[in-house]
Design a protein around this motif. Structure first.
Motif, PDB file in Angstrom:
ATOM      1  N   UNK A  92       0.829  -1.205   0.000  1.00  0.00           N
ATOM      2  CA  UNK A  92       0.000   0.000   0.000  1.00  0.00           C
ATOM      3  C   UNK A  92       0.870   1.264   0.000  1.00  0.00           C
ATOM      4  N   UNK A  93       1.982   1.227   0.731  1.00  0.00           N
ATOM      5  CA  UNK A  93       2.884   2.386   0.767  1.00  0.00           C
ATOM      6  C   UNK A  93       3.476   2.663  -0.609  1.00  0.00           C
ATOM      7  N   UNK A  94       3.845   1.610  -1.333  1.00  0.00           N
ATOM      8  CA  UNK A  94       4.382   1.781  -2.684  1.00  0.00           C
ATOM      9  C   UNK A  94       3.343   2.417  -3.600  1.00  0.00           C
ATOM     10  N   UNK A  95       2.106   1.987  -3.453  1.00  0.00           N
ATOM     11  CA  UNK A  95       1.029   2.524  -4.298  1.00  0.00           C
ATOM     12  C   UNK A  95       0.798   3.999  -4.003  1.00  0.00           C
ATOM     13  N   UNK A 139      -6.035   1.681   4.910  1.00  0.00           N
ATOM     14  CA  UNK A 139      -6.080   1.544   6.370  1.00  0.00           C
ATOM     15  C   UNK A 139      -7.262   0.672   6.791  1.00  0.00           C
ATOM     16  N   UNK A 140      -8.427   0.890   6.186  1.00  0.00           N
ATOM     17  CA  UNK A 140      -9.596   0.086   6.537  1.00  0.00           C
ATOM     18  C   UNK A 140      -9.370  -1.394   6.226  1.00  0.00           C
ATOM     19  N   UNK A 141      -8.727  -1.665   5.101  1.00  0.00           N
ATOM     20  CA  UNK A 141      -8.468  -3.051   4.697  1.00  0.00           C
ATOM     21  C   UNK A 141      -7.498  -3.713   5.672  1.00  0.00           C
ATOM     22  N   UNK A 172      -4.990   4.521  -2.799  1.00  0.00           N
ATOM     23  CA  UNK A 172      -3.898   5.474  -2.942  1.00  0.00           C
ATOM     24  C   UNK A 172      -3.322   5.664  -4.320  1.00  0.00           C
ATOM     25  N   UNK A 173      -3.847   4.970  -5.335  1.00  0.00           N
ATOM     26  CA  UNK A 173      -3.309   5.110  -6.682  1.00  0.00           C
ATOM     27  C   UNK A 173      -3.797   6.386  -7.354  1.00  0.00           C
TER      28      UNK A 173
END
Length: 334
Positions: free
Chosen positions: A11-14, A326-328, A69-70
């Motif tokens: 997720x951080x990479x995205x 975050x929810x996921x 986040x994309x």
């Protein structure tokens, strides 16, 4: 969570990637009713309150990717009805860039959906303004397609427009992911020549390749080496086959080491309490688009997608059920 795959880092990479996703296709207002059982032909059943939810396969895919986040740019057409304003604002709030959306006189796309107590659904699609996405429109947004890292397409847009978009992307070195839905058993040569990755479900792949479904729908019994070989003979070296609550198979002649014995790997689904499976396949594709854009492999993108789609099954509707990163993570951690 799987120790070899850190979903938080994915997720951080995205979220830190500056590269964009372009998605060409549909936006629909989903008229949704929950029922105890799905009606059989000629049967009337009682349903709950009618809800109007934001949907459309391409809009769903764009929304799912944006919410984790994309950077996503949606390409397509809305009508001039109230649903158009509703769909536009819902997608914009999800973080989807809507600057290239055309407005066409008339109705926006719609679907009529029934959802039963087992989270199964039936869907009827009316194209509306989605049918007015022409090759001329596609050429008008050529720069957006060429500037993307990945293009996502499906068949809720006219075929000649899908071909035009895929061709522009392919010639520009942009990776193309095709969701063969609504399903077409025979794909035009112009499509096969311009896509990089195919996304289908288990029934669609068996129809495409003229394979008999395994006894009892035990898809682990299917010869996935044969599936991979037949797709390769069609010109498709990478594919993801989703199995709903069973998981997915990732087929990758380009990325898997032959020394492993196969050019495919199985991914188990995340166990959740399903409420409605509408839009889960689109959430899966949106997550793959996001992962690829952030530089993840197809396999790791699909691993991420299993979690994103699993979260989507816990809520009603398509876009309304999609979670943020975050929810996921919070749900899966619990």
């Amino acid at each position: 969570m799987n120790e070899t795959f850190d979903i938080r880092k994915a997720f951080e990479k995205i979220s830190s990637s500056s590269r964009t996703i372009a998605v060409l296709g549909s936006m629909n207002a989903d008229y949704t009713v929950e029922t105890e059982t799905l009606p059989r032909p000629g049967e009337t059943v009682f349903g709950g309150p009618l809800q109007i939810l934001a949907g459309g396969k391409s809009a769903n895919q764009a929304s799912a990717a944006a919410r984790i986040g994309a950077q996503v740019k949606l390409l397509g057409a809305l009508g001039t009805d109230e649903n158009a304003d509703f769909l536009f604002s819902t997608l914009a709030k999800a973080g989807v860039s809507m600057g290239s959306i055309a407005r066409m006189e008339g109705k926006s796309g719609t679907t009529v959906i029934t959802v039963d107590a087992h989270a199964e659904n039936t869907i009827v699609y009316s194209a509306g303004s989605n049918a007015k996405v022409t090759p001329d429109y596609v050429r008008s947004v050529r720069g957006t397609i060429q500037g993307a890292a990945v293009l996502g397409v499906c068949f809720e847009s006219p075929m000649d427009s899908v071909i035009e978009a895929a061709s522009i992307a392919h010639q520009s070195g942009v990776k193309v992911l095709l969701n063969n839905s609504p399903f077409r058993q025979e794909l035009p040569a112009e499509i096969i020549a311009n896509i990089d990755i195919l996304l289908v479900n288990e029934h669609e792949i068996s129809h495409m390749l003229h394979l008999s479904p395994p006894p009892g729908d035990d898809w682990a019994e299917l010869d996935w080496d044969v599936v991979t070989q037949r797709l390769h003979s069609l010109g498709c070296n990478q594919a993801v086959v989703t199995l709903g609550s069973q998981g997915a198979y990732v087929l990758d002649i380009n990325g898997f080491d032959e020394n492993c014995g196969h050019f495919w790997k199985f991914l188990k689904a995340v166990e959740v309490k399903a409420v409605d499976t509408t839009g889960c396949g689109d959430a899966f594709m949106g997550a793959i688009l996001a992962g690829l854009t952030a530089g993840l492999s197809l396999y790791d993108s699909a691993r991420l997608a299993v979690y994103v789609a699993g979260y989507a099954a816990t809520g009603l509707g398509a876009q309304s059920s999609y979670g943020t990163s975050r929810q996921i993570v919070d749900l899966l951690s619990s």
